[in-house]
Enzyme design. Structure first.
Site, PDB file in Angstrom:
ATOM      1  N   ASP A 131       0.773  -1.236   0.000  1.00  0.00           N
ATOM      2  CA  ASP A 131       0.000   0.000   0.000  1.00  0.00           C
ATOM      3  C   ASP A 131       0.809   1.294   0.000  1.00  0.00           C
ATOM      4  N   CYS A 185     -14.541  -4.838 -18.371  1.00  0.00           N
ATOM      5  CA  CYS A 185     -15.911  -4.876 -17.858  1.00  0.00           C
ATOM      6  C   CYS A 185     -16.932  -4.897 -19.001  1.00  0.00           C
ATOM      7  N   CYS A 188     -20.793  -3.276 -19.106  1.00  0.00           N
ATOM      8  CA  CYS A 188     -21.317  -3.047 -17.743  1.00  0.00           C
ATOM      9  C   CYS A 188     -20.760  -1.748 -17.158  1.00  0.00           C
ATOM     10  N   CYS A 191     -21.191   0.209 -11.647  1.00  0.00           N
ATOM     11  CA  CYS A 191     -20.474   0.949 -10.592  1.00  0.00           C
ATOM     12  C   CYS A 191     -20.510   2.452 -10.848  1.00  0.00           C
ATOM     13  N   CYS A 195     -22.345   4.872  -7.823  1.00  0.00           N
ATOM     14  CA  CYS A 195     -21.585   5.794  -6.960  1.00  0.00           C
ATOM     15  C   CYS A 195     -22.460   7.013  -6.665  1.00  0.00           C
ATOM     16  N   CYS A 211     -14.933  11.101  -4.032  1.00  0.00           N
ATOM     17  CA  CYS A 211     -15.037   9.721  -3.536  1.00  0.00           C
ATOM     18  C   CYS A 211     -15.273   9.728  -2.015  1.00  0.00           C
ATOM     19  N   CYS A 238     -15.937   3.430   1.788  1.00  0.00           N
ATOM     20  CA  CYS A 238     -17.188   3.175   1.061  1.00  0.00           C
ATOM     21  C   CYS A 238     -16.982   1.953   0.171  1.00  0.00           C
ATOM     22  N   CYS A 241     -19.163   0.880  -4.925  1.00  0.00           N
ATOM     23  CA  CYS A 241     -18.776   0.458  -6.282  1.00  0.00           C
ATOM     24  C   CYS A 241     -18.271  -0.983  -6.315  1.00  0.00           C
ATOM     25  N   CYS A 245     -20.880  -4.624  -8.047  1.00  0.00           N
ATOM     26  CA  CYS A 245     -20.207  -5.284  -9.175  1.00  0.00           C
ATOM     27  C   CYS A 245     -20.640  -6.744  -9.294  1.00  0.00           C
TER      28      CYS A 245
HETATM   29  C1  B12 Z   1      -4.581   6.649  -3.432  1.00  0.00           C
HETATM   30  C2  B12 Z   1      -5.391   5.412  -3.106  1.00  0.00           C
HETATM   31  C3  B12 Z   1      -6.755   5.583  -2.841  1.00  0.00           C
HETATM   32  C4  B12 Z   1      -7.473   6.910  -3.040  1.00  0.00           C
HETATM   33  C5  B12 Z   1      -7.696   7.139  -4.543  1.00  0.00           C
HETATM   34  C6  B12 Z   1      -8.359   5.954  -5.276  1.00  0.00           C
HETATM   35  C7  B12 Z   1      -7.843   5.659  -6.656  1.00  0.00           C
HETATM   36  N1  B12 Z   1      -8.696   5.055  -7.468  1.00  0.00           N
HETATM   37  O1  B12 Z   1      -6.689   5.919  -7.014  1.00  0.00           O
HETATM   38  C8  B12 Z   1      -8.761   6.697  -2.201  1.00  0.00           C
HETATM   39  C9  B12 Z   1      -8.549   7.212  -0.777  1.00  0.00           C
HETATM   40  C10 B12 Z   1     -10.021   7.331  -2.760  1.00  0.00           C
HETATM   41  C11 B12 Z   1      -8.822   5.167  -2.164  1.00  0.00           C
HETATM   42  C12 B12 Z   1      -9.997   4.465  -1.967  1.00  0.00           C
HETATM   43  C13 B12 Z   1     -10.065   3.067  -1.938  1.00  0.00           C
HETATM   44  N2  B12 Z   1      -9.040   2.219  -1.863  1.00  0.00           N
HETATM   45 CO1  B12 Z   1      -7.186   2.758  -2.184  1.00  0.00          CO
HETATM   46  N3  B12 Z   1      -5.386   3.081  -2.649  1.00  0.00           N
HETATM   47  C14 B12 Z   1      -4.767   4.137  -3.065  1.00  0.00           C
HETATM   48  C15 B12 Z   1      -3.296   3.804  -3.398  1.00  0.00           C
HETATM   49  C16 B12 Z   1      -2.423   4.256  -2.226  1.00  0.00           C
HETATM   50  C17 B12 Z   1      -2.785   4.417  -4.715  1.00  0.00           C
HETATM   51  C18 B12 Z   1      -3.766   4.230  -5.904  1.00  0.00           C
HETATM   52  C19 B12 Z   1      -3.255   4.911  -7.151  1.00  0.00           C
HETATM   53  O2  B12 Z   1      -2.158   4.650  -7.615  1.00  0.00           O
HETATM   54  N4  B12 Z   1      -4.045   5.836  -7.707  1.00  0.00           N
HETATM   55  C20 B12 Z   1      -3.681   6.553  -8.893  1.00  0.00           C
HETATM   56  C21 B12 Z   1      -4.778   6.421  -9.940  1.00  0.00           C
HETATM   57  C22 B12 Z   1      -4.332   7.094 -11.230  1.00  0.00           C
HETATM   58  O3  B12 Z   1      -4.947   5.027 -10.138  1.00  0.00           O
HETATM   59  P1  B12 Z   1      -6.200   4.412 -10.915  1.00  0.00           P
HETATM   60  O4  B12 Z   1      -7.329   5.348 -10.935  1.00  0.00           O
HETATM   61  O5  B12 Z   1      -6.407   3.021 -10.390  1.00  0.00           O
HETATM   62  O6  B12 Z   1      -5.600   4.318 -12.406  1.00  0.00           O
HETATM   63  C23 B12 Z   1      -4.574   3.392 -12.736  1.00  0.00           C
HETATM   64  C24 B12 Z   1      -5.095   2.176 -13.490  1.00  0.00           C
HETATM   65  O7  B12 Z   1      -6.378   1.824 -13.031  1.00  0.00           O
HETATM   66  C25 B12 Z   1      -4.995   2.570 -14.928  1.00  0.00           C
HETATM   67  N5  B12 Z   1      -6.175   3.200 -15.535  1.00  0.00           N
HETATM   68  C26 B12 Z   1      -6.783   4.339 -15.180  1.00  0.00           C
HETATM   69  N6  B12 Z   1      -7.794   4.628 -16.007  1.00  0.00           N
HETATM   70  C27 B12 Z   1      -7.801   3.645 -16.924  1.00  0.00           C
HETATM   71  C28 B12 Z   1      -8.659   3.454 -18.001  1.00  0.00           C
HETATM   72  C29 B12 Z   1      -8.467   2.334 -18.814  1.00  0.00           C
HETATM   73  C30 B12 Z   1      -9.372   2.152 -19.972  1.00  0.00           C
HETATM   74  C31 B12 Z   1      -7.418   1.409 -18.519  1.00  0.00           C
HETATM   75  C32 B12 Z   1      -7.213   0.202 -19.358  1.00  0.00           C
HETATM   76  C33 B12 Z   1      -6.577   1.613 -17.419  1.00  0.00           C
HETATM   77  C34 B12 Z   1      -6.776   2.733 -16.644  1.00  0.00           C
HETATM   78  O8  B12 Z   1      -3.955   3.531 -15.007  1.00  0.00           O
HETATM   79  C35 B12 Z   1      -3.660   4.081 -13.733  1.00  0.00           C
HETATM   80  C36 B12 Z   1      -2.189   3.804 -13.438  1.00  0.00           C
HETATM   81  O9  B12 Z   1      -1.967   2.411 -13.295  1.00  0.00           O
HETATM   82  C37 B12 Z   1      -3.372   2.239  -3.516  1.00  0.00           C
HETATM   83  C38 B12 Z   1      -2.113   1.490  -3.073  1.00  0.00           C
HETATM   84  C39 B12 Z   1      -1.035   1.533  -4.136  1.00  0.00           C
HETATM   85  N7  B12 Z   1       0.171   1.856  -3.757  1.00  0.00           N
HETATM   86  O10 B12 Z   1      -1.306   1.275  -5.300  1.00  0.00           O
HETATM   87  C40 B12 Z   1      -4.604   1.866  -2.639  1.00  0.00           C
HETATM   88  C41 B12 Z   1      -5.499   0.744  -3.150  1.00  0.00           C
HETATM   89  C42 B12 Z   1      -5.760   1.003  -4.610  1.00  0.00           C
HETATM   90  N8  B12 Z   1      -6.736   0.958  -2.417  1.00  0.00           N
HETATM   91  C43 B12 Z   1      -7.372  -0.123  -2.114  1.00  0.00           C
HETATM   92  C44 B12 Z   1      -8.666  -0.172  -1.517  1.00  0.00           C
HETATM   93  C45 B12 Z   1      -9.115  -1.496  -0.926  1.00  0.00           C
HETATM   94  C46 B12 Z   1      -9.491   0.966  -1.510  1.00  0.00           C
HETATM   95  C47 B12 Z   1     -11.002   1.049  -1.168  1.00  0.00           C
HETATM   96  C48 B12 Z   1     -11.814  -0.164  -1.621  1.00  0.00           C
HETATM   97  C49 B12 Z   1     -11.188   1.287   0.352  1.00  0.00           C
HETATM   98  C50 B12 Z   1     -12.634   1.531   0.765  1.00  0.00           C
HETATM   99  N9  B12 Z   1     -13.471   0.511   0.859  1.00  0.00           N
HETATM  100  O11 B12 Z   1     -13.025   2.636   1.046  1.00  0.00           O
HETATM  101  C51 B12 Z   1     -11.384   2.343  -1.939  1.00  0.00           C
HETATM  102  C52 B12 Z   1     -11.779   2.031  -3.398  1.00  0.00           C
HETATM  103  C53 B12 Z   1     -11.902   3.266  -4.263  1.00  0.00           C
HETATM  104  C54 B12 Z   1     -11.744   2.891  -5.752  1.00  0.00           C
HETATM  105  N10 B12 Z   1     -12.823   2.464  -6.387  1.00  0.00           N
HETATM  106  O12 B12 Z   1     -10.625   3.008  -6.285  1.00  0.00           O
HETATM  107  C55 B12 Z   1      -6.630  -1.353  -2.582  1.00  0.00           C
HETATM  108  C56 B12 Z   1      -7.329  -1.878  -3.847  1.00  0.00           C
HETATM  109  C57 B12 Z   1      -7.314  -3.388  -4.004  1.00  0.00           C
HETATM  110  C58 B12 Z   1      -8.006  -3.810  -5.275  1.00  0.00           C
HETATM  111  N11 B12 Z   1      -8.612  -4.997  -5.266  1.00  0.00           N
HETATM  112  O13 B12 Z   1      -7.997  -3.121  -6.267  1.00  0.00           O
HETATM  113  C59 B12 Z   1      -5.169  -0.758  -2.830  1.00  0.00           C
HETATM  114  C60 B12 Z   1      -4.394  -1.421  -3.963  1.00  0.00           C
HETATM  115  C61 B12 Z   1      -4.414  -0.921  -1.479  1.00  0.00           C
HETATM  116  C62 B12 Z   1      -3.908  -2.333  -1.261  1.00  0.00           C
HETATM  117  N12 B12 Z   1      -2.601  -2.510  -1.075  1.00  0.00           N
HETATM  118  O14 B12 Z   1      -4.639  -3.297  -1.272  1.00  0.00           O
HETATM  119  N13 B12 Z   1      -7.610   4.615  -2.402  1.00  0.00           N
END
Ligand code: B12
Length: 310
Positions: A131, A185, A188, A191, A195, A211, A238, A241, A245
């Site tokens: 994390d 997905c 679908c 999510c 939200c 969020c 929360c 989402c 799913c």
């Molecule tokens: C910052 C963070 C948050 C922030 C921001 C969320 C976010 N989506 O980034 C907040 C506080 C809101 C948060 C919430 C949650 N989090 Co969080 N969080 C993190 C953290 C520290 C970094 C995430 C990150 O890099 N964000 C940057 C953005 C740009 O990432 P992204 O939106 O996912 O986009 C990436 C890809 O998805 C892709 N992408 C983006 N758009 C698109 C579009 C297409 C078409 C494609 C192909 C790819 C793609 O490119 C991006 C770069 O790889 C990670 C731990 C880690 N070091 O990775 C945990 C982590 C993601 N969190 C986790 C969890 C459990 C949660 C929550 C479920 C907690 C809760 N119940 O409240 C929620 C879920 C929210 C959600 N739906 O994402 C887990 C997720 C596990 C999993 N199965 O995915 C992690 C991995 C922690 C862990 N070690 O387990 N989190």
């Protein structure tokens, strides 16, 4: 048996549910582009740490000199009992119904890393990540074949669903990489519509400012009025989402298998009123080994006061 198979067997033996291997190469341009855009749009809200260490975040090799491979693991956190939706009861995100996962996963990754060194010789070096290390954990887990990234940005495994916590060992040992999981997905977008604050853009990007998870866990200031009215009894995190799913609904694994990962069912039944009346000592007794500790009792009370009629 080859080294990669031995390491994977050991990962399951120490208590992880899923394991996959990828190279220590940088993530591809698609991920770099999404992260850049996310930061530029202000979607990281006040999480200043997301703007730091960009190079490290996109390239695991920069976190450990000579790194060759990344072992990615996942731990299922599907709760043993379901939340009974009642507006008087405080809703705590499922991951926090368990003991704090950071220490739990680091201990097991430590055991796995020790095995890796024992099996491959003294020269092997490693770095354990859970994390908080600047790393795109979901991008690496997808590349290691553990799951695919959904529109809600969660790492989804078709058998286990979405309630998976991620961790990694970056190592200098050369292991055989798995194939990435290439799935989407499709049409679908349940999510996106589920939200309450429309934090998920239709293309899948998440605006953390909207969020509920960000607002109730990370935001140290006051929750803005336009978000507060949707928070309701979600006092910490929360799962909306995730719950909506279909991969979660139809997951084959209905509960976490690792019984050493301590589940605290009493955290599911606390009234909002009980939390408002709680003192620091009682908070420590109930949430001392949870992710709520970092957020703190005062922030949780402020959320309840601002977002509910309590
Ligand atoms: C910052 C963070 C948050 C922030 C921001 C969320 C976010 N989506 O980034 C907040 C506080 C809101 C948060 C919430 C949650 N989090 Co969080 N969080 C993190 C953290 C520290 C970094 C995430 C990150 O890099 N964000 C940057 C953005 C740009 O990432 P992204 O939106 O996912 O986009 C990436 C890809 O998805 C892709 N992408 C983006 N758009 C698109 C579009 C297409 C078409 C494609 C192909 C790819 C793609 O490119 C991006 C770069 O790889 C990670 C731990 C880690 N070091 O990775 C945990 C982590 C993601 N969190 C986790 C969890 C459990 C949660 C929550 C479920 C907690 C809760 N119940 O409240 C929620 C879920 C929210 C959600 N739906 O994402 C887990 C997720 C596990 C999993 N199965 O995915 C992690 C991995 C922690 C862990 N070690 O387990 N989190």
């Amino acid at each position: 048996m080859d080294i990669t198979s031995l390491i994977k067997d050991k990962a399951l033996a120490v208590g992880f549910d899923l394991v996959g291997v990828t190279t220590a190469d940088a993530v591809d341009d698609l991920h770099v582009g999404h992260l850049t855009e996310w930061l530029d749009c202000g979607y990281a809200a006040d999480m200043g740490y997301m703007h730091r260490n960009f190079e490290k975040r996109v390239d695991p090799g920069t976190l450990l000199g000579g790194a060759k491979s990344v072992v990615c693991v996942a731990l299922n956190y599907t709760p043993e009992t379901q939340f009974d939706d009642n507006p008087e009861i405080a809703r705590i995100a499922n991951f926090a119904l368990y003991e704090d996962y950071h220490g739990f996963m680091k201990d097991r990754l430590g055991e796995l890393a020790a095995f890796l060194v024992e099996t491959t010789g003294d020269g092997a070096r490693f770095k354990i990540c859970v994390d908080s290390v600047p790393l795109l954990e979901r991008a690496l887990a997808q590349r290691a074949g553990i799951g695919f990234i959904g529109k809600n940005r969660m790492l989804i495994n078709p058998d286990f669903g979405l309630q998976l916590l991620l961790g990694e060992i970056i190592t200098t040992v050369e292991l055989t990489p798995d194939k990435p999981m290439e799935k989407t997905c499709g049409e679908c977008d349940k999510c996106v519509w589920a939200c309450p604050t429309r934090a998920i853009k239709s293309a899948g990007t998440i605006d953390a400012r909207k969020c509920i998870s960000y607002q109730t866990i990370e935001n140290k200031g006051e929750i803005p009025d336009d978000i507060a009215r949707f928070v309701g009894n979600n006092v910490f995190g929360c799962d909306r989402c995730i719950d909506i799913c279909p991969y979660q609904k139809f997951a084959k694994e209905k509960a976490a298998k690792n019984k050493l990962f301590k589940f605290h069912p009493q955290r599911q039944n606390l009234k909002l009123k009980d939390i408002l009346e709680m003192d620091e000592k009682q908070f420590e007794e109930i949430f001392g080994d949870s992710s709520l500790k970092r957020t703190g009792l005062q922030k949780i009370k402020a959320t309840i006061r601002k977002c509910t009629a309590s």
